[in-house]
Design a protein around this motif. Structure first.
Motif, PDB file in Angstrom:
ATOM      1  N   SER A 158      -2.377 -11.192  20.356  1.00 20.39           N
ATOM      2  CA  SER A 158      -2.442 -10.265  21.495  1.00 20.39           C
ATOM      3  C   SER A 158      -1.759  -8.940  21.161  1.00 20.39           C
ATOM      4  O   SER A 158      -2.201  -7.882  21.613  1.00 20.39           O
ATOM      5  CB  SER A 158      -1.823 -10.892  22.751  1.00 20.39           C
ATOM      6  OG  SER A 158      -0.418 -10.897  22.691  1.00 20.39           O
ATOM      7  N   ASN A 189      -4.407 -12.790  30.165  1.00 20.71           N
ATOM      8  CA  ASN A 189      -4.310 -13.755  29.070  1.00 20.71           C
ATOM      9  C   ASN A 189      -3.352 -14.885  29.478  1.00 20.71           C
ATOM     10  O   ASN A 189      -2.141 -14.687  29.523  1.00 20.71           O
ATOM     11  CB  ASN A 189      -3.808 -13.052  27.804  1.00 20.71           C
ATOM     12  CG  ASN A 189      -3.786 -13.946  26.602  1.00 20.71           C
ATOM     13  OD1 ASN A 189      -3.519 -15.142  26.695  1.00 20.71           O
ATOM     14  ND2 ASN A 189      -4.039 -13.373  25.437  1.00 20.71           N
ATOM     15  N   ASP A 208      -2.524  -8.401  28.859  1.00 19.46           N
ATOM     16  CA  ASP A 208      -1.509  -9.446  29.017  1.00 19.46           C
ATOM     17  C   ASP A 208      -1.680 -10.182  30.342  1.00 19.46           C
ATOM     18  O   ASP A 208      -1.548 -11.402  30.401  1.00 19.46           O
ATOM     19  CB  ASP A 208      -0.101  -8.857  28.931  1.00 19.46           C
ATOM     20  CG  ASP A 208       0.273  -8.429  27.524  1.00 19.46           C
ATOM     21  OD1 ASP A 208      -0.477  -8.739  26.574  1.00 19.46           O
ATOM     22  OD2 ASP A 208       1.323  -7.776  27.378  1.00 19.46           O
TER      23      ASP A 208
END
Length: 114
Positions: free
Chosen positions: A36, A76, A73
């Protein structure tokens, strides 16, 4: 390339600090978190500690967007799981707003500018 610097405190407990460092070791880091970070166009990230204060340096490409990283973020689940785990060890800086973690630092000196 641009550089960002952030600060955050840890709970001032030696056992929790040691555990936090273990989570950030290469053998315990989650590959999804590394992925990420790289997907957000972060080229380099380092975290340093003194006492219970953390200092993070990020170098990013021109494609990096803090807003886009926050959106990525938020969507996720693995990053959200990691963030929940990290809140066990982290505590906001005294001047942080509600829910803020890593706060940007202001550069006040640059040897090259002298």
């Amino acid at each position: 390339m641009e550089r960002y610097c952030y600060a955050l405190d840890l709970v001032d407990d030696p056992e929790l600090i040691a555990e936090y460092e273990r989570w950030h070791s290469s053998e315990n880091g989650w590959p999804e978190i590394r992925e990420s970070i790289l997907d957000a166009h972060i080229l380099s990230m380092e975290i340093y500690r003194t006492g219970n204060r953390l200092f993070m340096i990020m170098e990013v490409s021109d494609e990096f967007s803090a807003t886009r990283k926050a959106e990525m973020d938020a969507s996720n689940p693995k990053v959200q799981e990691w963030e929940q785990l990290m809140w066990r060890f982290q505590k906001p800086l005294p001047w942080a707003k509600e829910g803020e973690k890593w706060l940007p630092m202001q550069r006040i000196f640059d040897l090259k500018a002298q």
